[in-house]
Design an enzyme around this catalytic site. Structure first.
Site, PDB file in Angstrom:
ATOM      1  N   LYS A   1      -2.811  -2.059   7.449  1.00 23.90           N
ATOM      2  CA  LYS A   1      -4.257  -1.845   7.502  1.00 23.90           C
ATOM      3  C   LYS A   1      -4.933  -2.868   8.407  1.00 23.90           C
ATOM      4  O   LYS A   1      -5.874  -2.537   9.151  1.00 23.90           O
ATOM      5  CB  LYS A   1      -4.842  -1.935   6.087  1.00 23.90           C
ATOM      6  CG  LYS A   1      -6.330  -1.671   6.012  1.00 23.90           C
ATOM      7  CD  LYS A   1      -6.809  -1.713   4.575  1.00 23.90           C
ATOM      8  CE  LYS A   1      -8.300  -1.430   4.480  1.00 23.90           C
ATOM      9  NZ  LYS A   1      -8.770  -1.468   3.084  1.00 23.90           N
TER      10      LYS A   1
ATOM     11  N   ARG B   1       0.850  -1.190   0.000  1.00 21.93           N
ATOM     12  CA  ARG B   1       0.000   0.000   0.000  1.00 21.93           C
ATOM     13  C   ARG B   1       0.889   1.245   0.000  1.00 21.93           C
ATOM     14  O   ARG B   1       1.993   1.231   0.548  1.00 21.93           O
ATOM     15  CB  ARG B   1      -0.931  -0.001   1.211  1.00 21.93           C
ATOM     16  CG  ARG B   1      -1.932  -1.154   1.202  1.00 21.93           C
ATOM     17  CD  ARG B   1      -2.819  -1.149   2.430  1.00 21.93           C
ATOM     18  NE  ARG B   1      -3.792  -2.244   2.368  1.00 21.93           N
ATOM     19  CZ  ARG B   1      -3.573  -3.470   2.842  1.00 21.93           C
ATOM     20  NH1 ARG B   1      -2.403  -3.755   3.417  1.00 21.93           N
ATOM     21  NH2 ARG B   1      -4.509  -4.403   2.742  1.00 21.93           N
TER      22      ARG B   1
ATOM     23  N   ARG C   1      -1.148  -2.355  -6.889  1.00 15.82           N
ATOM     24  CA  ARG C   1      -1.604  -3.590  -6.239  1.00 15.82           C
ATOM     25  C   ARG C   1      -2.557  -4.367  -7.153  1.00 15.82           C
ATOM     26  O   ARG C   1      -2.459  -5.585  -7.279  1.00 15.82           O
ATOM     27  CB  ARG C   1      -2.278  -3.253  -4.908  1.00 15.82           C
ATOM     28  CG  ARG C   1      -1.293  -2.764  -3.863  1.00 15.82           C
ATOM     29  CD  ARG C   1      -1.979  -2.170  -2.637  1.00 15.82           C
ATOM     30  NE  ARG C   1      -2.820  -3.124  -1.926  1.00 15.82           N
ATOM     31  CZ  ARG C   1      -2.376  -4.060  -1.113  1.00 15.82           C
ATOM     32  NH1 ARG C   1      -1.068  -4.229  -0.925  1.00 15.82           N
ATOM     33  NH2 ARG C   1      -3.214  -4.866  -0.475  1.00 15.82           N
TER      34      ARG C   1
ATOM     35  N   HIS D   1      -2.375   3.557  -6.125  1.00 20.97           N
ATOM     36  CA  HIS D   1      -3.019   2.364  -5.561  1.00 20.97           C
ATOM     37  C   HIS D   1      -3.183   1.263  -6.613  1.00 20.97           C
ATOM     38  O   HIS D   1      -3.368   0.097  -6.279  1.00 20.97           O
ATOM     39  CB  HIS D   1      -4.393   2.725  -4.992  1.00 20.97           C
ATOM     40  CG  HIS D   1      -4.315   3.562  -3.751  1.00 20.97           C
ATOM     41  ND1 HIS D   1      -3.878   3.069  -2.548  1.00 20.97           N
ATOM     42  CD2 HIS D   1      -4.615   4.859  -3.544  1.00 20.97           C
ATOM     43  CE1 HIS D   1      -3.923   4.026  -1.642  1.00 20.97           C
ATOM     44  NE2 HIS D   1      -4.350   5.120  -2.219  1.00 20.97           N
TER      45      HIS D   1
ATOM     46  N   HIS E   1      -4.064  -9.059   2.450  1.00 18.65           N
ATOM     47  CA  HIS E   1      -5.503  -8.883   2.525  1.00 18.65           C
ATOM     48  C   HIS E   1      -6.052  -9.599   3.747  1.00 18.65           C
ATOM     49  O   HIS E   1      -5.478 -10.568   4.232  1.00 18.65           O
ATOM     50  CB  HIS E   1      -6.187  -9.426   1.267  1.00 18.65           C
ATOM     51  CG  HIS E   1      -6.122  -8.476   0.117  1.00 18.65           C
ATOM     52  ND1 HIS E   1      -6.314  -8.872  -1.189  1.00 18.65           N
ATOM     53  CD2 HIS E   1      -5.866  -7.147   0.068  1.00 18.65           C
ATOM     54  CE1 HIS E   1      -6.198  -7.817  -1.994  1.00 18.65           C
ATOM     55  NE2 HIS E   1      -5.920  -6.772  -1.248  1.00 18.65           N
TER      56      HIS E   1
ATOM     57  N   TYR F   1      -2.964 -18.268  11.071  1.00 15.74           N
ATOM     58  CA  TYR F   1      -1.615 -18.525  10.586  1.00 15.74           C
ATOM     59  C   TYR F   1      -0.799 -17.238  10.718  1.00 15.74           C
ATOM     60  O   TYR F   1      -1.333 -16.137  10.646  1.00 15.74           O
ATOM     61  CB  TYR F   1      -1.628 -18.948   9.109  1.00 15.74           C
ATOM     62  CG  TYR F   1      -2.299 -20.275   8.846  1.00 15.74           C
ATOM     63  CD1 TYR F   1      -2.574 -21.172   9.878  1.00 15.74           C
ATOM     64  CD2 TYR F   1      -2.650 -20.632   7.552  1.00 15.74           C
ATOM     65  CE1 TYR F   1      -3.182 -22.394   9.620  1.00 15.74           C
ATOM     66  CE2 TYR F   1      -3.258 -21.854   7.288  1.00 15.74           C
ATOM     67  CZ  TYR F   1      -3.535 -22.729   8.338  1.00 15.74           C
ATOM     68  OH  TYR F   1      -4.133 -23.910   8.081  1.00 15.74           O
TER      69      TYR F   1
END
Length: 411
Positions: A268, A241, A337, A334, A360, A370
């Site tokens: 994020k 990002r 990505r 942006h 994400h 995980y």
């Protein structure tokens, strides 16, 4: 005999206080100073009490009788009018202290430790500019759905539908907090759900293979700061990002092991993230060290070196190169990505690996447990293959790319 306004006006003060009875315990006391005071004499539990209603002419005869009527009703219930007045005063003081703005700021202070700095600034800025000027000083209990509808309609009217939706959501959360802390009885913002049309989400436009070629040629010819060029290339190579790159610090990088560890507070999803660095990315970072390696930040602001590169720097560069702005393909920073995600999926990489590298959110809570190093070997291979692919995006177009088997989808 009941009092009249004429009798009250014509009564002159004497050497001693005089009482002019109106009936039912209500009378006007005329003092030698000329002051005329309304009084109500009553009994509760056999004890005589006196209630001061106010001063004439600030309180006229009709008003005094109305207040007397309210006081008599309280006395019949065994309630002292003076005690009731004190309770109302305290209630009004509490209402004045618990204005919408006061409760909103309290809510923000409670929630902001779990927010990103950007989100915290966003909430504060829009509440201060769009909400507080209209209902901020009102007791929160007196703010209605009509007040809030007018506010969100005003925001929607200037073309900021997304902001209007956010303001309604934040206001609703503030009222729920006020209800939970016994300062409101309900959430008037809940009634406005659906009042604002949700704008169609415009996903960030990715670059096609041919546009990547054009982009890289434009970057090579870009006449701006070399550090901006390096930032643009790193955005394409790492597809992090924008804020994660802009606020990057040299202490997060291990160029020997070709690894970048971004701390949770800058992510994020509030989880630490590892970015495997390709050989090409390491070369760029070593060059960048010659410019900014002696400072904490990778990309310090030229005007204020203690701050990082501004959010608009990269988009301004893209605009100068013809990729953003009027008449362009509308590509923003942006979009790097989206570019990587689209092409890596086309090239056959497993979606789990791509999504993990994009950091994400994982909807499956079991999978989300995980750690951030999940699929690390596949990610390292994918990031190097991606960097190699970028050296010639048009090769093998429409054919198998021959990517590392470990990183590809089974079968």
């Amino acid at each position: 005999m009941p009092l009249t306004d004429a009798k009250i006006r014509n009564t002159k003060p004497g050497p001693k206080p005089a009482k002019l009875a109106d009936g039912g315990g209500l009378y006007l006391e005329v003092r030698p100073t000329g002051a005329k005071l309304w009084r109500y004499r009553y009994r509760i539990a056999g004890k005589e009490n006196l209630f001061a209603i106010g001063e004439y002419p600030s309180i006229a005869l009709a008003e005094a009788r109305a207040e007397h009527g309210k006081a008599r009703a309280l006395v019949k219930q065994g309630v002292h009018p003076s005690h009731n007045r004190q309770a109302e005063r305290l209630s009004n003081q509490a209402a004045s202290a618990n204005t919408f703005e006061a409760v909103a700021k309290e809510w923000i202070s409670k929630k902001s430790p779990r927010w990103t700095a950007y989100y915290s600034r966003q909430v504060t800025r829009f509440m201060q500019s769009d909400v507080f000027p209209y209902v901020g000083k009102l007791p929160i209990r007196s703010v209605t759905s009509a007040h809030l509808l007018e506010i969100v309609r005003r925001i929607e009217g200037r073309g900021a539908e997304t902001v209007a939706l956010l303001v309604r959501q934040w206001s609703s959360a503030i009222f729920r907090y006020a209800v939970a802390t016994l300062r409101a009885d309900g959430d008037p913002a809940a009634a406005l759900k659906g009042a604002i049309h949700r704008p169609k989400v415009e996903h960030h436009k990715p670059l096609s293979r041919s546009e990547i070629v054009t982009f890289l040629e434009a970057v090579d010819k870009y006449g701006g700061y070399r550090t901006t060029v390096i930032a643009l290339r790193l955005m394409l190579l790492t597809f992090v990002r924008t804020v994660e790159l802009r606020k990057g610090e040299w202490s997060e990088f291990n160029l020997q092991d070709a690894e970048w560890r971004i701390p949770a507070e800058r992510m994020k999803m509030r989880e630490p993230h590892i970015v495997p660095l390709s050989e090409q990315a390491v070369v760029l970072l070593r060059e960048l060290q010659t410019y900014t390696g002696g400072r904490g930040l990778l990309f310090p602001n030229y005007r204020n070196p203690k701050e990082c590169m501004t959010a608009t720097t990269l988009n301004r560069a893209l605009e100068r190169m013809g990729f953003n702005g009027k008449g362009s393909i509308g590509f923003s920073a942006h979009g790097f990505r989206a570019t990587a995600s689209t092409l890596l999926n086309e090239m056959g990489y497993r979606s789990d690996v791509i999504e993990r590298q994009l950091a994400h959110s994982e909807r499956n809570k079991v999978r989300a447990s995980y750690n951030h190093a999940e699929y690390m070997e596949e990610r390292r291979s994918m990031m190097q293959d991606w960097a190699d692919f970028l050296e010639d995006p048009m090769r093998n177009k429409g054919k198998s790319t021959g990517v590392t088997t470990r990183a590809r989808r089974p079968g």
